[in-house]
Design an enzyme around this catalytic site. Structure first.
Site, PDB file in Angstrom:
ATOM      1  CE  LYS A 223      43.562  -6.073 -20.734  1.00  5.08           C
ATOM      2  NZ  LYS A 223      43.279  -6.174 -19.290  1.00  5.08           N
ATOM      3  NE  ARG A 257      48.721 -10.964 -18.108  1.00  2.00           N
ATOM      4  CZ  ARG A 257      47.929 -11.153 -19.167  1.00  2.00           C
ATOM      5  NH1 ARG A 257      47.357 -10.113 -19.755  1.00  2.00           N
ATOM      6  NH2 ARG A 257      47.695 -12.376 -19.624  1.00  2.00           N
TER       7      ARG A 257
END
Length: 280
Positions: A223, A257
């Site tokens: 991210k 995740r």
């Protein structure tokens, strides 16, 4: 055939593989819009040790385009069908904030985990679906929606206190709606309505969220809190993802995740070895 669901209270941390049946997810390497690409990704993720495969048909990146429900369902069905056919013993999750998509997936493919980026805020019927089918339910912290969330980064208190207080309130609503306590998983929502600095403060206080007593899912793979700080791109953010994944495990996260399954599985294994030595 009895399909695998998932124990939301795993005895040891586990890895959730991202399966983006989308053409526009933020990390180009994760996009698998065609049937062949989906099948290759499923086999790869299972071969590398994923415990859960999270199927998404609606990109939740900042500023993502709206996806009509029919198109989201087409993508979700493509992904879940591939998991059920190629890896029937692997738990599957559907990444959606639409209760109709979640219910249809369960009716079509059997019990699975619901992974809701809005914790029921974008579709108030979601709690009733999770309760009715008695499936694991991941509730994530976010403000607004993918189109507006990055303009909503103002918080009255520090980010950790805000997120913990938010989940205290949402868990009360979930329980009142009939979702069983043992079905609830919490996700702090790294990158959703949070600045880079807020993401790192939230990471530093992740143990406070874990202390609520529910499994915590950490999703920070590749991210912007990694690649923007390093001045690079999602494609060059694997090392940062592994480093921050270790920190999530250290503070008590139960599920990572990720895009990169093998590296995350190795991280979990090494962390387990470390924990065993620390406890001697």
């Amino acid at each position: 055939m009895k399909h695998s669901t998932v124990d939301p209270f795993p005895s040891a941390p586990c890895v959730m593989a991202i399966l983006n049946v989308t053409p526009d997810s933020f990390y180009a390497g994760s996009r698998t819009p065609s049937a062949g690409e989906v099948e290759r990704r499923v086999l790869e993720a299972v071969g590398e040790g994923a415990s859960i495969i999270d199927v998404g048909g609606y990109s939740s990146r900042p500023g993502a385009d709206e996806v009509p429900p029919d198109e989201e369902w087409r993508r979700v069905a493509l992904g879940v069908e591939a998991v059920r056919r190629l890896a029937p013993d692997t738990a599957v999750s559907v990444d959606t904030f639409r209760s109709g998509i979640a219910a249809r997936a369960i009716e079509t493919f059997g019990p699975l985990m619901i992974n809701d980026i809005s914790a029921g805020e974008l579709d108030p019927a979601m709690f009733a679906v999770a309760a009715r089918y008695d499936v694991p339910y991941v509730a994530m912290h976010m403000k607004g929606d993918p189109q507006t969330m990055q303009s909503l980064t103002d918080y009255r208190r520090d980010i950790v206190s805000e997120v913990v207080a938010y989940f205290r309130r949402r868990v009360e609503r979930m329980l009142a709606a009939g979702i069983r306590r043992e079905r609830i998983v919490l996700d702090p929502g790294f990158g959703f309505a949070k600045t880079a600095e807020q993401n790192y403060r939230l990471l530093a206080g992740l143990h406070e969220l874990c202390a609520l007593g529910y499994p915590v899912l950490a999703g920070l793979s590749r991210k912007s809190m990694i690649y923007k700080v390093l001045g690079t791109t999602p494609a060059c953010s694997l090392a940062g993802s592994v480093a921050l994944g270790w920190e999530c495990l250290r503070q008590g996260a139960a599920i990572l995740r990720v895009h990169d399954v093998r590296e995350a599985v190795d991280t979990v294994r090494l962390f387990g070895m470390y924990e065993r030595q620390v406890s001697l």
